[in-house]
Design a protein around this motif. Structure first.
Motif: not given
Length: 165
Positions: A69-73, A75-82, A119-122
């Motif tokens: 779950a954190p590994v896939m999430k 992608a949302l952080v990277l989309a927000g950064i982009s 990991l999920l908290a981060a």
């Protein structure tokens, strides 16, 4: 007929017997003291296992949702950064508020649940952080739009008319 007080004296409840308390105390004392003792068996074997083996057998390891779950999430952080490269007027306020709220709420929750999932908290912390930055950008853009002098508004209207023509 015997008085009622004699009936209670004749049969002692199990939970009042001293033997019950002694045996339960011994069990608790023995189990808690074993926790800190070296057994020389399975506990020492766990210390010499490889990192991959420990991650595979961990309650938050590679074969669980607590890992993926954190590994896939991310992608949302990277989309927000982009989206930092996009102009603020093109960003959705409701979407970024939702991402911020989700990130902050789940960061707290990840530190409460058992097993704690750092990991999920981060990833949720960074999702909230990206959301705060984006919401701030949108708010500053809207604030700047409200404070424009009337001349700028007229120029904007002329530009729109020129583009239409």
């Amino acid at each position: 007929m015997a008085p009622i007080s004699n009936l209670f004296r004749a049969s002692r409840p199990v939970f009042k017997s001293s033997q019950f308390f002694r045996s339960s105390f011994r069990q608790n004392a023995n189990s808690s003291s074993k926790r800190w003792q070296s057994t020389g068996g399975a506990a020492d074997g766990a210390a010499t296992e490889s990192f991959a083996k420990r991650m595979w057998n961990s309650p938050i390891g590679v074969k669980t949702v607590h890992f993926w779950a954190p590994v896939m999430k991310w992608a949302l952080v990277l989309a927000g950064i982009s989206d930092f490269a996009r102009p603020a007027e093109k960003l959705s306020l409701t979407q970024n508020v939702a991402l911020t709220t989700t990130g902050l709420i789940w960061t707290r929750w990840c530190l409460i649940i058992k097993p704690k999932n750092y990991l999920l908290a981060a990833v949720n912390f960074f999702l909230g952080l990206v959301g705060v930055v984006q919401v701030s950008r949108i708010a500053m853009y809207h604030q700047a739009q409200k404070g424009l002098p009337p001349v700028v508004e007229e120029v904007k209207e002329e530009v729109k008319e020129a583009v239409k023509a």
